[in-house]
Design an enzyme around this catalytic site. Structure first.
Site, mmCIF file in Angstrom:
data_model
loop_
_atom_site.group_PDB
_atom_site.id
_atom_site.type_symbol
_atom_site.label_atom_id
_atom_site.label_comp_id
_atom_site.label_asym_id
_atom_site.label_seq_id
_atom_site.Cartn_x
_atom_site.Cartn_y
_atom_site.Cartn_z
ATOM 1 N N HIS A 93 0.848 -1.189 0.000
ATOM 2 C CA HIS A 93 0.000 0.000 0.000
ATOM 3 C C HIS A 93 0.881 1.236 0.000
ATOM 4 O O HIS A 93 1.763 1.369 0.842
ATOM 5 C CB HIS A 93 -0.920 0.008 1.233
ATOM 6 C CG HIS A 93 -1.849 1.179 1.255
ATOM 7 N ND1 HIS A 93 -1.936 2.043 2.313
ATOM 8 C CD2 HIS A 93 -2.713 1.634 0.319
ATOM 9 C CE1 HIS A 93 -2.848 2.975 2.029
ATOM 10 N NE2 HIS A 93 -3.323 2.752 0.837
ATOM 11 N N GLU A 147 -15.798 2.102 1.667
ATOM 12 C CA GLU A 147 -15.254 2.892 2.775
ATOM 13 C C GLU A 147 -16.266 3.919 3.286
ATOM 14 O O GLU A 147 -16.307 4.216 4.474
ATOM 15 C CB GLU A 147 -13.954 3.582 2.359
ATOM 16 C CG GLU A 147 -14.128 4.569 1.213
ATOM 17 C CD GLU A 147 -12.799 5.147 0.713
ATOM 18 O OE1 GLU A 147 -11.739 4.622 1.057
ATOM 19 O OE2 GLU A 147 -12.853 6.125 -0.054
HETATM 20 C C1 NOJ Z 1 -8.659 6.154 0.798
HETATM 21 C C2 NOJ Z 1 -8.743 4.797 0.174
HETATM 22 O O1 NOJ Z 1 -9.846 4.727 -0.695
HETATM 23 C C3 NOJ Z 1 -8.821 3.781 1.284
HETATM 24 O O2 NOJ Z 1 -9.016 2.487 0.743
HETATM 25 C C4 NOJ Z 1 -7.576 3.858 2.124
HETATM 26 O O3 NOJ Z 1 -7.703 2.990 3.219
HETATM 27 C C5 NOJ Z 1 -7.368 5.272 2.669
HETATM 28 N N1 NOJ Z 1 -7.473 6.228 1.623
HETATM 29 C C6 NOJ Z 1 -6.012 5.431 3.317
HETATM 30 O O4 NOJ Z 1 -4.997 5.353 2.350
HETATM 31 CA CA CA Z 2 -11.185 6.713 -1.573
#
Ligand code: NOJ
Ligand code: CA
Length: 679
Positions: A380, A485
């Protein structure tokens, strides 16, 4: 409705129809292969323009074409000459995808556009490709000297529609980039919209977008008249739209055209307008399902930043690796493993380090632990939009991931839309749009450096998809819409209709890393707008409805362990398909999708509805004729309801053939997921 208003409305209709007299094709025209569509290019004293017909019905009326370029002769091109025609009917194979074999059947028209005085009018070419389900055209400035700098100041392309449409849209260039709910409303409510922009009228569905966005600015659409949209490119901070050197071609300006929304969803035009793969050996590209240290952070159970609550610690990562290995997942995403998350990471993106881990995360040890169990770590890289900082570290970072068997990296660009920092030669900082040419260049650069190290990319807060996965198949998937999210954040969470809209809007652009599969739907929240607004069956159906070569099982391991019955569907469902069909749907109401597993004979079906309960009658005629299948059905229980009983699920099995029909009752906010196991 009163008599007067009825009369007034009829009067209006008559006037509108009279405004489009007939069918007056002019200029140089090209029919699609089966003569479903016709595109005509012409020029008058005001410059070049095009029109589009579907049979006898005009779809796009007199719409200008052209670019305005600094230092070029920009007097309108008034001559169409040097007409070249071609046809193509070929198939090509995707290394992975929603459909293995894709047919590219189109007609092509290339014309030269010029003026009487070549000093006053810089000549260029326009190429139009017409398919039976849409068209694309692009500008080709092939005669520009190799060392000549080009600054595009305006794009004149318009889309002037012959009818009134309703639009499915959200505003472009707002703070949260592409993470907005869609509005449905009359065309004239559009101000500045992101693409793909989907339009519907009775019996006609359109989607305006672009294909092959390479080293160019992303296109938005500005409404400039009652039925007209004009291309509006995301500028550089100094106002120039696009900078090029030497000969260049624009991305394709595209429109899908169909009788039904399903026709839009099943079009492969976007991919066909991209170049073939530049990656000859794709054997290192890994797709599939993954789990990860992710939802727990969004729920506030652990943190990205270091310290006692740090999620990405060795013990927790091992726990996820064990869970992945036990349940057949090939990847474990770990967010918050690298230094830079402490404090306000959005403001301090330049401090992210993509090589150094927090002390409680040992990359080599965990990679080896995963390898022994057949599980790879998924990297990531949250950049917070600090592109320069990321680019400086790209090469060593990707080399390190490759060494540790990390085959996929999820990137992130959390930053308000117009605030990407770029250092100018004098050391001052310019602020760039999130999908202007600067960022578009960056995204391809990341994919290319990653590709050299056999790493594939899943981008969050990305530049919108324009089919580049055909050319760079290590660009696997993207976010670029409100994903799961938002269901953790509650401001408010995604309403049930959201995922019934995506297949006909955002997903027309390409795969989405939505991260489905939340089983603990309420996670202790009592307010509906603070938790997932769907039933459990819907969460399963999303694996089929939303196409992505990588799909996350996003919930916590313990929530899957509590529901092994429903979890079985996620374990079974593939992410690579022989073929896909959108069977039924109405945008914003419901959608039914069937896909056949690649390399197997099984089929999978997903159906979801909005906030209304719905009965569906689904003919199974997509199944192979004469074959028997065990239908493993995951459906809403009779008393299921996304508001007060979201996890009530019935799982049943029955034998079916292609002659059968499936009668399904979807709860409010409900869904249906079926595996058809070939017997
Ligand atoms: C936004 C991303 O869409 C999400 O998946 C991620 O966990 C956070 N940013 C932190 O990078
Ligand atoms: Ca996002």
């Amino acid at each position: 409705m009163s008599k007067t208003s009825l009369a007034a409305r009829c009067g209006l209709v008559i006037t509108l129809m009279a405004a489009h007299p007939a069918f007056a094709r002019s200029g140089t025209c090209v029919d699609s292969p089966q003569a479903v569509l016709t595109v005509c290019v012409d020029a008058d004293a005001r410059g070049p323009f095009y029109e589009v017909y579907r049979g006898a019905r005009p779809v796009v009326v007199h719409s200008p074409l052209g670019l305005v370029i600094d230092g070029f002769g920009n007097a309108p091109a008034t001559r169409v000459s040097n007409v070249r025609r071609a046809t193509a009917d070929q198939t090509w194979e995707q290394p992975w995808g929603e459909q293995r074999v894709i047919r590219d059947r189109h007609t092509e028209l290339t014309v030269s556009l010029s003026g009487a005085d070549t000093a006053a009018t810089e000549p260029y070419d326009l190429t139009v490709r017409v398919f039976d389900d849409g068209f694309g055209f692009r500008y080709e400035f092939n005669r520009v000297a190799a060392d000549r700098d080009v600054a595009i100041l305006d794009e004149l392309t318009e889309f002037s529609l012959a009818d009134d449409f309703d639009a499915w849209w959200y505003p472009a260039r707002e703070r949260e980039r592409d993470e907005y709910l869609y509005h449905r409303g009359p065309f004239f409510e559009i101000n500045l919209a992101e693409t793909p922009l989907t339009l519907q009228s009775p019996g006609l569905y359109l989607s305006i977008h672009e294909a092959a966005l390479v080293d160019y600015a992303s296109m938005n659409l500005r409404r400039t008249a009652e039925r007209t949209l004009k291309a509006d490119l995301m500028p550089w901070s100094d106002g120039v739209l696009v900078r090029k050197r030497g000969p260049f071609q624009s991305p394709w300006r595209t429109m899908l055209i169909g009788d039904t929304p399903m026709a839009l969803a099943d079009s492969r035009l976007e991919l066909n307008l991209n170049e073939p793969s530049k990656i000859a050996d794709t054997s290192w590209i890994h797709i599939g399902k993954y789990v990860g240290i992710w939802w727990e952070m969004h729920l506030g159970k652990s943190t990205w930043g270091g310290g006692p609550t740090h999620g990405a610690n060795n013990a927790n990562v091992k726990h996820y690796i064990d869970f992945a290995a036990k349940n057949g997942f090939g990847g474990v995403l770990v967010e918050g493993w690298n230094k830079g998350w402490d404090g306000d990471w959005i403001a301090n993106g330049k401090y992210f380090n993509f090589v150094e881990s927090y002390p409680d995360f040992d990359l080599a040890l965990l990679a080896a632990y995963g390898k022994e169990r057949g599980v790879r770590l998924i990297g990531h890289n949250e950049t917070a939009g600090a592109l320069e900082n990321y680019e400086r570290q790209l090469e060593p970072a990707m080399a390190q991931y490759e060494k540790n068997g990390v085959a996929v990296v999820k990137t992130g660009y959390v930053r308000p839309s117009g605030s990407i920092e770029r250092t100018l030669p004098d050391g001052s900082i310019a602020h760039e749009w999130f999908a202007g040419q600067y960022r578009v260049r960056h995204e391809l650069n990341v994919a290319e450096v990653a590709g050299k190290h056999h790493v594939s990319i899943v981008a969050h807060e990305p530049v919108k998809d324009t089919g580049l996965r055909r050319t760079w198949p290590n660009m696997l998937s993207r976010e670029g819409a409100r994903g799961q999210e938002f269901n953790a954040w509650g401001r408010p969470t995604n309403p049930p209709e959201h995922v019934t809209i995506l297949p006909f809007t955002r997903l027309l652009a390409g795969p989405m890393d939505f991260t489905p599969g939340i089983f603990d739907i309420t996670f202790g929240k009592t307010n509906i707008s603070e938790r997932v607004q769907s039933t459990l069956a819907t969460q399963l159906a999303e694996y089929v409805i939303i196409y992505s070569p990588v799909h996350m099982a996003a919930d916590l391991p313990e929530n899957y362990e509590n529901r092994p019955d429903a979890f079985q569907f996620i374990k079974d469902v593939p992410t690579d398909w022989e073929t896909s069909q959108t069977l039924q749907g109405a945008i914003g109401d419901y959608v039914v999708v069937a896909r056949q597993q690649r390399g197997g004979r099984d089929w999978y079906l997903g159906a979801i509805t909005d906030e209304n309960a719905r009965k569906l009658d689904i003919p199974l005629d997509f199944l192979a004729p004469g074959k028997r299948y065990e239908a493993q059905i995951y459906r809403d229980a009779p008393d299921a309801d996304y508001l007060d009983n979201p996890t009530a699920l019935v799982i049943e099995k029955r034998t079916v053939t292609s002659k059968d029909r499936l009668a399904a009752a979807l709860a409010r906010g409900g869904g249906l997921a079926v595996r058809f196991r070939a017997l």
